[in-house]
Design a protein around this motif. Structure first.
Motif, PDB file in Angstrom:
ATOM      1  N   SER A  24       1.083  -5.576   5.947  1.00  0.00           N
ATOM      2  CA  SER A  24       0.247  -4.979   4.940  1.00  0.00           C
ATOM      3  C   SER A  24       1.867  -3.692   5.368  1.00  0.00           C
ATOM      4  O   SER A  24       2.313  -2.784   6.244  1.00  0.00           O
ATOM      5  N   ASP A  25       2.108  -3.046   4.071  1.00  0.00           N
ATOM      6  CA  ASP A  25       3.693  -2.128   4.235  1.00  0.00           C
ATOM      7  C   ASP A  25       3.752  -1.008   5.585  1.00  0.00           C
ATOM      8  O   ASP A  25       3.968  -0.614   6.538  1.00  0.00           O
ATOM      9  N   LEU A  26       1.913  -0.831   5.423  1.00  0.00           N
ATOM     10  CA  LEU A  26       1.916   0.865   6.091  1.00  0.00           C
ATOM     11  C   LEU A  26       1.843   0.232   7.542  1.00  0.00           C
ATOM     12  O   LEU A  26       2.444   0.801   8.460  1.00  0.00           O
ATOM     13  N   ASP A  27       1.352  -0.735   8.133  1.00  0.00           N
ATOM     14  CA  ASP A  27       1.441  -1.478   9.278  1.00  0.00           C
ATOM     15  C   ASP A  27       2.840  -2.001   9.456  1.00  0.00           C
ATOM     16  O   ASP A  27       3.512  -1.612  10.768  1.00  0.00           O
ATOM     17  N   VAL A  86      -3.107   7.791   1.688  1.00  0.00           N
ATOM     18  CA  VAL A  86      -2.790   6.835   3.058  1.00  0.00           C
ATOM     19  C   VAL A  86      -3.544   6.734   3.273  1.00  0.00           C
ATOM     20  O   VAL A  86      -3.849   5.165   3.274  1.00  0.00           O
ATOM     21  N   ASP A 145       0.697  -1.421  -0.180  1.00  0.00           N
ATOM     22  CA  ASP A 145       0.222  -0.668  -0.056  1.00  0.00           C
ATOM     23  C   ASP A 145       0.719   0.997  -0.297  1.00  0.00           C
ATOM     24  O   ASP A 145       0.398   1.831  -0.926  1.00  0.00           O
ATOM     25  N   ASP A 146       1.967   1.037   0.366  1.00  0.00           N
ATOM     26  CA  ASP A 146       2.580   2.503   0.371  1.00  0.00           C
ATOM     27  C   ASP A 146       3.773   2.817  -0.805  1.00  0.00           C
ATOM     28  O   ASP A 146       3.352   3.578  -1.452  1.00  0.00           O
ATOM     29  N   CYS A 152      -4.749   3.872   0.571  1.00  0.00           N
ATOM     30  CA  CYS A 152      -4.351   2.738  -0.255  1.00  0.00           C
ATOM     31  C   CYS A 152      -4.465   1.850   0.791  1.00  0.00           C
ATOM     32  O   CYS A 152      -4.858   0.412   0.752  1.00  0.00           O
ATOM     33  N   HIS A 153      -4.353   2.991   1.749  1.00  0.00           N
ATOM     34  CA  HIS A 153      -4.743   0.892   3.943  1.00  0.00           C
ATOM     35  C   HIS A 153      -5.516   0.356   3.526  1.00  0.00           C
ATOM     36  O   HIS A 153      -5.961  -0.811   3.412  1.00  0.00           O
ATOM     37  N   TYR A 189       0.711   4.200  -3.031  1.00  0.00           N
ATOM     38  CA  TYR A 189       0.775   5.442  -2.300  1.00  0.00           C
ATOM     39  C   TYR A 189       1.755   6.641  -2.921  1.00  0.00           C
ATOM     40  O   TYR A 189       1.268   7.497  -3.210  1.00  0.00           O
TER      41      TYR A 189
END
Length: 500
Positions: free
Chosen positions: A242-245, A214, A203-204, A217-218, A207
């Motif tokens: 998830s990359d964002l996490d 953001v 998801d990063d 994407c998440h 973005y």
């Protein structure tokens, strides 16, 4: 003459073509930023692609922003090219296109990328090692190329295990059938080898590359995860993140990202990915994030501190640049090189010159489509290899090599004998285009309906025996998954450590 014909008129020199290309690229970016009408954006993109083709024909080189042609460059003298066969296909992580109606020339791509062909010997060996009939994707060359697969099998025969890694870039809520290809095959690999799997939701990345927030994407990552979960992976051996996490929840993962970043220069990523000085630094640093899951100690809750477990990555061939970089870095930071299995591209309904796009509803069969939508899309948009009239088709037959309906059946129809009979009947003229489309419709409608039923059982609320802390996505009555979407405390050592 259409707007996309004769685009090089008045631009006789390479530099003039280069300047037109630069200006057109800027126009496309401006239209997208201004959220212009889709038809206007599509027309601008089409013109950009035509200009790139003219530039390649004139200079013999691919257009690269920020890299003007030298003064002495000239057109290559390669003789006439039939059906686009003389053109080099465009294949990178963001663009796939060819002028050949049969699609990308994968034999040439193997040579260009320096990978190895999956031949009958390797397919037979996989069958011997795993004790299972090879998946139809192997039998039919859907997965056609590899790096170090023999090495993986050598180790496995010596009772040394490996793990799987694949991923998804969530750019929209709904996935299409083309997105299922790596997951269908990865599930088969997990089943027959009985090994752990990690699935990265980038998801990063979306973005950095897309005009999305953001939060969007998440959210797309969570929605896409539900479709992935519905494929039925093994609960006890699968981790979706998830990359964002996860980047903020796993120091070990981030340390590997940093190690990779230190050993790749800016010039290297520019050369590999075509980044320019105007690209945001997030794009430039992202390849290290996609590389990090290739190393087992990026997942201490699965593998502990072990860093010697080899990774096998099933993916489409356009992702190979990321892992060429990874394989170059791995020995320098003390890790084994990941092995790869490369798939062909799933063609758009309009033809094999490009792959399906999640941004064009009519180029794709989505996993959310109703039976009626599936039928209408195939009947209206699926490119035909048949003749213009029934009489001509009966007499001369159709061309299965360019017919999209037949291409789709090679992905989804399990019965080899029936598939070959369809090819023979279509080629001889005994089977009409409408009849071929009907077979595809009857194949896809129940498959997608079953997927939709499984997906309905995937919820945000149920934990399937996991503790209730954090948000968990799981599915009841299916093989379940843990998707970490919020808190570090939700990451549990649910996967058994490998016993090698």
């Amino acid at each position: 003459m259409t707007d996309c014909q004769g685009v090089a008129e008045g631009a006789s020199t390479p530099m003039e073509l280069y300047e037109r290309l630069s200006a057109q690229g800027e126009k496309v970016r401006s239209l997208k930023s201004a959220k212009a009408e889709k038809a206007e954006v599509d027309a601008a993109v089409q013109l950009l692609l035509m200009l790139k083709m003219d530039y390649k024909q004139t200079t013999g080189q691919d257009y690269k922003a920020g890299c003007p042609p030298s003064e002495n460059v000239g057109a290559p003298n390669n003789g006439p090219a039939a059906d686009g066969a003389g053109e080099e296909d465009t294949v990178d992580p963001w663009n796939v296109s060819t002028t050949n109606a049969k699609g990308v020339d994968y034999d040439k791509l193997i040579v260009r990328f320096g990978s190895s062909k999956i031949d009958k010997e390797l397919v037979d060996r996989i069958e011997r090692v795993c004790g299972q009939k090879p998946h139809r994707f192997l039998r039919r060359g859907v997965f056609f190329s590899h790096r170090d697969m023999h090495q993986v099998l050598d180790a496995y025969e010596k009772h040394k295990s490996f793990f799987l890694y694949t991923g998804r870039g969530p750019s929209s809520e709904a996935m299409h059938v083309g997105h299922l290809i790596p997951f269908i095959f990865t599930k088969w690999l997990q089943d027959v080898f009985d090994i752990p799997l990690v699935i990265q939701l980038t998801d990063d990345e979306k973005y950095f590359w897309k005009d999305l927030t953001v939060e969007e994407c998440h959210r797309f990552a969570i929605e896409n995860a539900k479709d992935i979960i519905a494929c039925g992976f093994d609960l006890n051996k699968t981790f979706i993140f998830s990359d964002l996490d996860y980047m903020g929840a796993s120091p070990e993962f981030y340390r590997n990202v940093v190690k990779i970043q230190k050993h790749v220069t800016f010039n290297q990523v520019k050369g590999i990915f075509g980044f320019t000085d105007s690209d945001c630094i997030g794009k430039i640093s992202f390849p290290a994030i996609q590389a990090a899951p290739s190393f087992s100690n990026s997942f201490p809750h699965i593998f502990g501190s072990r860093k010697d477990i080899q990774c096998l990555i099933p993916c489409a061939i356009d992702q190979d640049p990321y892992f060429r970089m990874t394989r170059d870095v791995a020995p320098r930071i003390g890790y084994p090189k990941p092995a790869l299995l490369h798939s062909t591209f799933f063609p758009a309904l309009q033809g094999a010159q490009t792959k399906m796009s999640a941004s064009d509803a009519n180029s794709s069969i989505f996993l959310t489509d109703t039976p009626k939508q599936i039928k209408n899309k195939i009947n209206k948009h699926a490119f035909s290899g048949g003749k213009d009239t029934v009489e001509e088709h009966r007499k001369y037959g159709g061309n299965a090599d360019v017919d999209v309906s037949f291409m789709y059946l090679t992905f989804f129809l399990e019965d080899d004998e029936r598939l070959e009979k369809i090819r023979q009947d279509y080629t001889s003229g005994a089977l009409l285009t409408g009849e071929l489309k009907k077979i595809l419709i009857e194949t896809l409608q129940p498959m997608i309906a079953q997927h939709q039923e499984r997906r309905k059982q995937v919820t945000d609320e149920k934990g399937c025996s996991y503790p209730s802390e954090g948000r968990l996505i799981s599915c009841c009555g299916l093989s379940c998954h843990l998707l970490h979407v919020a808190e570090a405390s939700a990451i549990k050592p649910r996967l058994k450590l490998l016993q090698c």
